[in-house]
Design an enzyme around this catalytic site. Sequence first.
Site, PDB file in Angstrom:
ATOM      1  N   THR A   1      -1.383   3.189   0.825  1.00  0.00           N
ATOM      2  CA  THR A   1       0.281   4.065   0.420  1.00  0.00           C
ATOM      3  C   THR A   1       0.245   5.273   0.976  1.00  0.00           C
ATOM      4  O   THR A   1      -1.089   5.830   1.330  1.00  0.00           O
ATOM      5  CB  THR A   1       0.075   4.054  -1.094  1.00  0.00           C
ATOM      6  OG1 THR A   1      -1.178   5.180  -1.563  1.00  0.00           O
ATOM      7  CG2 THR A   1      -0.030   2.691  -1.872  1.00  0.00           C
TER       8      THR A   1
ATOM      9  N   GLU B   1      -5.140  -1.487  -4.006  1.00  0.00           N
ATOM     10  CA  GLU B   1      -4.041  -1.694  -2.237  1.00  0.00           C
ATOM     11  C   GLU B   1      -4.662  -2.942  -1.644  1.00  0.00           C
ATOM     12  O   GLU B   1      -3.451  -3.498  -1.520  1.00  0.00           O
ATOM     13  CB  GLU B   1      -3.934  -0.286  -1.424  1.00  0.00           C
ATOM     14  CG  GLU B   1      -3.672   1.041  -1.828  1.00  0.00           C
ATOM     15  CD  GLU B   1      -4.468   2.166  -1.476  1.00  0.00           C
ATOM     16  OE1 GLU B   1      -3.578   3.195  -1.386  1.00  0.00           O
ATOM     17  OE2 GLU B   1      -5.203   1.857  -0.709  1.00  0.00           O
TER      18      GLU B   1
ATOM     19  N   ASP C   1       5.824   8.123  -3.974  1.00  0.00           N
ATOM     20  CA  ASP C   1       6.115   8.835  -4.311  1.00  0.00           C
ATOM     21  C   ASP C   1       7.006   9.898  -3.164  1.00  0.00           C
ATOM     22  O   ASP C   1       6.462   9.411  -1.476  1.00  0.00           O
ATOM     23  CB  ASP C   1       5.011   9.659  -5.033  1.00  0.00           C
ATOM     24  CG  ASP C   1       3.969  10.495  -3.634  1.00  0.00           C
ATOM     25  OD1 ASP C   1       3.846  10.942  -3.250  1.00  0.00           O
ATOM     26  OD2 ASP C   1       3.424   9.566  -3.438  1.00  0.00           O
TER      27      ASP C   1
ATOM     28  N   LYS D   1       3.190  11.149   4.762  1.00  0.00           N
ATOM     29  CA  LYS D   1       1.835  12.066   4.283  1.00  0.00           C
ATOM     30  C   LYS D   1       0.508  11.143   3.055  1.00  0.00           C
ATOM     31  O   LYS D   1       1.360   9.862   1.972  1.00  0.00           O
ATOM     32  CB  LYS D   1       1.557  13.038   3.155  1.00  0.00           C
ATOM     33  CG  LYS D   1       2.132  12.943   1.973  1.00  0.00           C
ATOM     34  CD  LYS D   1       2.768  14.747   1.178  1.00  0.00           C
ATOM     35  CE  LYS D   1       1.015  14.812   1.357  1.00  0.00           C
ATOM     36  NZ  LYS D   1       0.313  14.868   0.276  1.00  0.00           N
ATOM     37  N   ASP D   2      -0.859  10.625   3.683  1.00  0.00           N
ATOM     38  CA  ASP D   2      -1.193  10.250   3.169  1.00  0.00           C
ATOM     39  C   ASP D   2      -3.147  10.883   3.159  1.00  0.00           C
ATOM     40  O   ASP D   2      -2.862  11.754   3.468  1.00  0.00           O
ATOM     41  CB  ASP D   2      -2.321   8.500   3.541  1.00  0.00           C
ATOM     42  CG  ASP D   2      -2.683   8.570   5.268  1.00  0.00           C
ATOM     43  OD1 ASP D   2      -2.947   9.826   5.449  1.00  0.00           O
ATOM     44  OD2 ASP D   2      -3.050   7.677   5.163  1.00  0.00           O
ATOM     45  N   MET D   3      -4.484   9.756   2.597  1.00  0.00           N
ATOM     46  CA  MET D   3      -5.044  10.840   2.661  1.00  0.00           C
ATOM     47  C   MET D   3      -6.517   9.458   3.495  1.00  0.00           C
ATOM     48  O   MET D   3      -7.290  10.429   3.507  1.00  0.00           O
ATOM     49  CB  MET D   3      -6.017  10.902   1.617  1.00  0.00           C
ATOM     50  CG  MET D   3      -4.992  11.980  -0.007  1.00  0.00           C
ATOM     51  SD  MET D   3      -5.384  11.293  -1.285  1.00  0.00           S
ATOM     52  CE  MET D   3      -7.239  12.537  -1.496  1.00  0.00           C
ATOM     53  N   GLU D   4      -5.808   9.307   4.243  1.00  0.00           N
ATOM     54  CA  GLU D   4      -7.275   8.431   4.945  1.00  0.00           C
ATOM     55  C   GLU D   4      -6.255   7.977   6.848  1.00  0.00           C
ATOM     56  O   GLU D   4      -6.932   7.941   7.344  1.00  0.00           O
ATOM     57  CB  GLU D   4      -7.777   7.094   4.925  1.00  0.00           C
ATOM     58  CG  GLU D   4      -6.387   6.700   4.679  1.00  0.00           C
ATOM     59  CD  GLU D   4      -5.367   6.156   2.650  1.00  0.00           C
ATOM     60  OE1 GLU D   4      -4.875   5.640   3.197  1.00  0.00           O
ATOM     61  OE2 GLU D   4      -6.004   6.872   1.924  1.00  0.00           O
TER      62      GLU D   4
END
Length: 266
Positions: free
Chosen positions: A115, A36, A224, A198-201
């Site tokens: 992302t 990224e 996605d 939605k993400d992870m961080e």
Amino acid sequence: MESFEVNPRPTPNATTTNPLPRIVNTIVVCVTMQAEAMPLVQTLNLTEEEEPSIFPKALPWKKYSGTHEGLTVHVVVPGKDLKLGVDSVGTVPVSMLTYASIVSLHPDLIINAGTAGGFRAKGAAIGDVFVATQFANHDRRIPVPVFDEYGIGTLAATPIPNLVKALELKEGKLSTGNSLDMTPQDEEIIKANDATIKDMEGAAVAYVANLLTVPLIAMKAVTDIVDGDKPTVEEFLGNMSRAAAALSATIPRVLEYVNAKSISNL
């Protein structure tokens, strides 16, 4: 490990009646994955930091720095896991990196670029770049009064209406969890969070920025469609380069817009 000196930016005295407005001169762009980050690093012609590093030597963290249109810009990445060699994704590495970057580099603004999965029902499409208007968690389930609200940890984003209008950017609420997939419980909370992406961080970066009172903009490119018909992993891997390219095209425009402006005018 050598010592790491914490030297946070002084905060304005609460009794000050007319504090000076914060003008954007130095920006830290916090990115989780190397794939990224690198298109943006190349677009901005940034240089990887050499020794001596501002970060402890034992850590895999990376910093790429330079100037863009008069701004001082640092792109920071948590790097590869020391045991497995994969990107250090998730809330723990990025929260540590965000804290260390703020206390070392004293940014006027943090940009969390990365992302995310997007919801078609909320108008998201592959390659869209969204600005987060709100941050929340969907995997910190603590079914105890008040702790349940703490677990969700809802935080409002720094208002940037002029920037959004000028660059014609999309907006949406962001929900964060430490898993790429989505359990039924996650889905229920994400819907309650009214999330578009939605993400992870993101919520972890927001937590640290809020603690240290540094303005934050989160920009997420959709890899996605969470409520689509294709497997998440397949779409994520297949669209990573497209999303990274979208970020590297959008963020320089954001940098040019915020340059030398006060946060209140964004």
